[in-house]
Design a protein around this motif. Structure first.
Motif, PDB file in Angstrom:
ATOM      1  N   ASN A 278       7.307   6.120   6.252  1.00  0.00           N
ATOM      2  CA  ASN A 278       6.904   7.347   5.563  1.00  0.00           C
ATOM      3  C   ASN A 278       8.092   7.948   4.831  1.00  0.00           C
ATOM      4  OD1 ASN A 278       4.254   7.295   6.568  1.00  0.00           O
ATOM      5  ND2 ASN A 278       4.865   8.331   8.428  1.00  0.00           N
ATOM      6  N   LEU A 279       7.848   8.393   3.621  1.00  0.00           N
ATOM      7  CA  LEU A 279       8.822   9.187   2.869  1.00  0.00           C
ATOM      8  C   LEU A 279       8.316  10.622   2.898  1.00  0.00           C
ATOM      9  CD1 LEU A 279       9.394   6.854  -0.231  1.00  0.00           C
ATOM     10  CD2 LEU A 279      10.752   6.993   1.875  1.00  0.00           C
ATOM     11  N   VAL A 280       8.975  11.459   3.693  1.00  0.00           N
ATOM     12  CA  VAL A 280       8.545  12.846   3.871  1.00  0.00           C
ATOM     13  C   VAL A 280       9.360  13.721   2.923  1.00  0.00           C
ATOM     14  CG1 VAL A 280       8.216  14.733   5.494  1.00  0.00           C
ATOM     15  CG2 VAL A 280       7.990  12.373   6.286  1.00  0.00           C
ATOM     16  N   PHE A 281       8.665  14.557   2.169  1.00  0.00           N
ATOM     17  CA  PHE A 281       9.301  15.363   1.132  1.00  0.00           C
ATOM     18  C   PHE A 281       9.710  16.731   1.672  1.00  0.00           C
ATOM     19  CE2 PHE A 281       7.449  11.897  -0.951  1.00  0.00           C
ATOM     20  CZ  PHE A 281       8.198  11.678  -2.102  1.00  0.00           C
ATOM     21  N   VAL A 282      10.813  16.703   2.437  1.00  0.00           N
ATOM     22  CA  VAL A 282      11.484  17.908   2.925  1.00  0.00           C
ATOM     23  C   VAL A 282      12.968  17.702   2.644  1.00  0.00           C
ATOM     24  CG1 VAL A 282       9.776  18.502   4.692  1.00  0.00           C
ATOM     25  CG2 VAL A 282      11.683  17.003   5.277  1.00  0.00           C
ATOM     26  N   GLN A 283      13.695  18.780   2.468  1.00  0.00           N
ATOM     27  CA  GLN A 283      15.106  18.667   2.102  1.00  0.00           C
ATOM     28  C   GLN A 283      15.912  17.881   3.136  1.00  0.00           C
ATOM     29  OE1 GLN A 283      15.996  19.537  -0.989  1.00  0.00           O
ATOM     30  NE2 GLN A 283      17.885  18.442  -0.515  1.00  0.00           N
ATOM     31  N   SER A 284      15.579  18.046   4.425  1.00  0.00           N
ATOM     32  CA  SER A 284      16.339  17.351   5.461  1.00  0.00           C
ATOM     33  C   SER A 284      16.137  15.836   5.437  1.00  0.00           C
ATOM     34  CB  SER A 284      15.980  17.908   6.839  1.00  0.00           C
ATOM     35  OG  SER A 284      14.606  17.705   7.107  1.00  0.00           O
ATOM     36  N   ALA A 285      15.136  15.348   4.729  1.00  0.00           N
ATOM     37  CA  ALA A 285      14.883  13.902   4.619  1.00  0.00           C
ATOM     38  C   ALA A 285      15.152  13.386   3.207  1.00  0.00           C
ATOM     39  CB  ALA A 285      13.451  13.589   5.028  1.00  0.00           C
ATOM     40  N   ALA A 286      15.759  14.210   2.355  1.00  0.00           N
ATOM     41  CA  ALA A 286      16.045  13.786   0.982  1.00  0.00           C
ATOM     42  C   ALA A 286      16.949  12.560   0.953  1.00  0.00           C
ATOM     43  CB  ALA A 286      16.671  14.936   0.189  1.00  0.00           C
TER      44      ALA A 286
ATOM     45  N   LYS B 153       0.859  -1.179   0.000  1.00  0.00           N
ATOM     46  CA  LYS B 153       0.000   0.000   0.000  1.00  0.00           C
ATOM     47  C   LYS B 153       0.896   1.230   0.000  1.00  0.00           C
ATOM     48  CE  LYS B 153      -3.965   2.056   2.379  1.00  0.00           C
ATOM     49  NZ  LYS B 153      -4.890   1.917   3.517  1.00  0.00           N
ATOM     50  N   ALA B 154       0.557   2.195  -0.813  1.00  0.00           N
ATOM     51  CA  ALA B 154       1.288   3.470  -0.872  1.00  0.00           C
ATOM     52  C   ALA B 154       0.259   4.563  -1.136  1.00  0.00           C
ATOM     53  CB  ALA B 154       2.345   3.441  -1.979  1.00  0.00           C
ATOM     54  N   GLU B 155       0.260   5.560  -0.273  1.00  0.00           N
ATOM     55  CA  GLU B 155      -0.714   6.637  -0.476  1.00  0.00           C
ATOM     56  C   GLU B 155      -0.094   7.985  -0.127  1.00  0.00           C
ATOM     57  OE1 GLU B 155      -3.173   6.105   3.718  1.00  0.00           O
ATOM     58  OE2 GLU B 155      -4.079   5.400   1.872  1.00  0.00           O
ATOM     59  N   ASP B 156      -0.533   8.977  -0.881  1.00  0.00           N
ATOM     60  CA  ASP B 156      -0.102  10.347  -0.624  1.00  0.00           C
ATOM     61  C   ASP B 156      -0.766  10.857   0.641  1.00  0.00           C
ATOM     62  OD1 ASP B 156       1.479  10.727  -2.997  1.00  0.00           O
ATOM     63  OD2 ASP B 156      -0.386  10.801  -4.126  1.00  0.00           O
ATOM     64  N   GLY B 157      -0.049  11.703   1.358  1.00  0.00           N
ATOM     65  CA  GLY B 157      -0.602  12.290   2.568  1.00  0.00           C
ATOM     66  C   GLY B 157       0.130  13.568   2.914  1.00  0.00           C
ATOM     67  N   VAL B 158      -0.133  14.038   4.104  1.00  0.00           N
ATOM     68  CA  VAL B 158       0.496  15.248   4.626  1.00  0.00           C
ATOM     69  C   VAL B 158       0.989  14.918   6.034  1.00  0.00           C
ATOM     70  CG1 VAL B 158       0.124  17.660   5.257  1.00  0.00           C
ATOM     71  CG2 VAL B 158      -1.035  16.711   3.260  1.00  0.00           C
ATOM     72  N   SER B 159       2.234  15.284   6.331  1.00  0.00           N
ATOM     73  CA  SER B 159       2.797  15.028   7.654  1.00  0.00           C
ATOM     74  C   SER B 159       2.145  15.950   8.679  1.00  0.00           C
ATOM     75  CB  SER B 159       4.310  15.243   7.641  1.00  0.00           C
ATOM     76  OG  SER B 159       4.604  16.627   7.548  1.00  0.00           O
ATOM     77  N   GLN B 160       2.411  15.689   9.957  1.00  0.00           N
ATOM     78  CA  GLN B 160       1.874  16.535  11.016  1.00  0.00           C
ATOM     79  C   GLN B 160       2.372  17.971  10.874  1.00  0.00           C
ATOM     80  OE1 GLN B 160       2.936  14.488  14.644  1.00  0.00           O
ATOM     81  NE2 GLN B 160       1.065  13.268  14.602  1.00  0.00           N
ATOM     82  N   ALA B 161       3.554  18.139  10.272  1.00  0.00           N
ATOM     83  CA  ALA B 161       4.112  19.480  10.070  1.00  0.00           C
ATOM     84  C   ALA B 161       3.595  20.132   8.781  1.00  0.00           C
ATOM     85  CB  ALA B 161       5.637  19.415  10.040  1.00  0.00           C
ATOM     86  N   GLY B 162       2.732  19.411   8.047  1.00  0.00           N
ATOM     87  CA  GLY B 162       2.144  19.976   6.835  1.00  0.00           C
ATOM     88  C   GLY B 162       2.931  19.715   5.564  1.00  0.00           C
ATOM     89  N   ASN B 163       3.903  18.802   5.613  1.00  0.00           N
ATOM     90  CA  ASN B 163       4.712  18.490   4.431  1.00  0.00           C
ATOM     91  C   ASN B 163       4.148  17.291   3.675  1.00  0.00           C
ATOM     92  OD1 ASN B 163       6.843  20.465   4.971  1.00  0.00           O
ATOM     93  ND2 ASN B 163       7.279  19.184   6.751  1.00  0.00           N
ATOM     94  N   PRO B 164       4.368  17.254   2.354  1.00  0.00           N
ATOM     95  CA  PRO B 164       3.895  16.098   1.588  1.00  0.00           C
ATOM     96  C   PRO B 164       4.632  14.825   2.025  1.00  0.00           C
ATOM     97  CG  PRO B 164       5.029  17.680   0.157  1.00  0.00           C
ATOM     98  CD  PRO B 164       5.035  18.245   1.520  1.00  0.00           C
ATOM     99  N   VAL B 165       3.908  13.727   2.020  1.00  0.00           N
ATOM    100  CA  VAL B 165       4.470  12.451   2.442  1.00  0.00           C
ATOM    101  C   VAL B 165       3.846  11.333   1.616  1.00  0.00           C
ATOM    102  CG1 VAL B 165       2.755  12.140   4.281  1.00  0.00           C
ATOM    103  CG2 VAL B 165       4.941  10.999   4.478  1.00  0.00           C
ATOM    104  N   ILE B 166       4.618  10.288   1.374  1.00  0.00           N
ATOM    105  CA  ILE B 166       4.070   9.042   0.842  1.00  0.00           C
ATOM    106  C   ILE B 166       4.129   8.044   1.981  1.00  0.00           C
ATOM    107  CG2 ILE B 166       4.329   7.127  -0.775  1.00  0.00           C
ATOM    108  CD1 ILE B 166       5.417   9.061  -2.824  1.00  0.00           C
ATOM    109  N   LYS B 167       2.960   7.548   2.378  1.00  0.00           N
ATOM    110  CA  LYS B 167       2.853   6.574   3.463  1.00  0.00           C
ATOM    111  C   LYS B 167       2.911   5.181   2.857  1.00  0.00           C
ATOM    112  CE  LYS B 167       0.064   9.723   6.190  1.00  0.00           C
ATOM    113  NZ  LYS B 167      -1.168   9.922   6.949  1.00  0.00           N
ATOM    114  N   LEU B 168       3.902   4.411   3.277  1.00  0.00           N
ATOM    115  CA  LEU B 168       4.119   3.075   2.739  1.00  0.00           C
ATOM    116  C   LEU B 168       3.720   2.018   3.759  1.00  0.00           C
ATOM    117  CD1 LEU B 168       7.710   3.566   1.277  1.00  0.00           C
ATOM    118  CD2 LEU B 168       5.547   3.688   0.035  1.00  0.00           C
ATOM    119  N   ARG B 169       3.081   0.972   3.268  1.00  0.00           N
ATOM    120  CA  ARG B 169       2.855  -0.236   4.068  1.00  0.00           C
ATOM    121  C   ARG B 169       3.524  -1.363   3.303  1.00  0.00           C
ATOM    122  NH1 ARG B 169      -3.030  -2.482   5.437  1.00  0.00           N
ATOM    123  NH2 ARG B 169      -3.148  -0.414   6.360  1.00  0.00           N
TER     124      ARG B 169
END
Length: 143
Positions: free
Chosen positions: A70-78, A30-46
């Motif tokens: 979770n793959l969070v799309f922020v530069q610090s997690a690139a 399972k993979a779905e687009d979402g938003v992190s608690q900080a408001g950043n785009p994320v792909i949630k993986l199962r």
């Protein structure tokens, strides 16, 4: 009369909750687009553990431990996204701007170093320590 939206059948009770810490192949189920608690785009993986890299341990479909990442799309997690991409056979280039689609990750099998951990509720679970790349490098990890 009340209505609700069904979530389907409960997962199989034969599913293993844990496996030994080690290196495993994990299938993204399972993979779905979402938003992190900080408001950043994320792909949630199962993911579902399929087998150990040495082949000594294997699970039938629907019976391996579940992995949540979770793959969070922020530069610090690139670095984490780059590590994931390397582990699935891609070759990220420095400075390259990439768009990942959650749907494209369904069915992908990724080698991972897994460890036993406690989730937020205090339950035993499996956790990704790092994604295993062909070179074996762990860039700015583990998680």
């Amino acid at each position: 009369m009340p209505t609700y939206t069904s979530q389907g059948k409960p997962e199989s009770s034969n599913r293993k909750r844990l496996c030994d810490s080690g290196n495993y192949m994990v299938a993204i189920i399972k993979a779905e687009d979402g938003v992190s608690q900080a408001g950043n785009p994320v792909i949630k993986l199962r993911g579902e553990v399929r087998e150990s890299l040495d082949g000594a341990i294997s699970f039938e479909d629907g019976q391996g431990p579940l992995i949540f990442e979770n793959l969070v799309f922020v530069q610090s997690a690139a670095w984490k996204i780059d590590q994931f991409r390397c582990a699935i056979g891609e070759d990220p280039e420095e400075g390259e701007e990439i768009t990942l689609e959650a749907d494209d990750l369904l069915g992908v099998v990724v080698p991972c170093a897994l460890k036993q951990a406690k989730n937020q509720k205090g339950d035993d679970t499996m956790e990704v320590e790092y994604f295993i790349t062909e070179s074996g490098d762990v860039k700015d990890g583990p998680f």
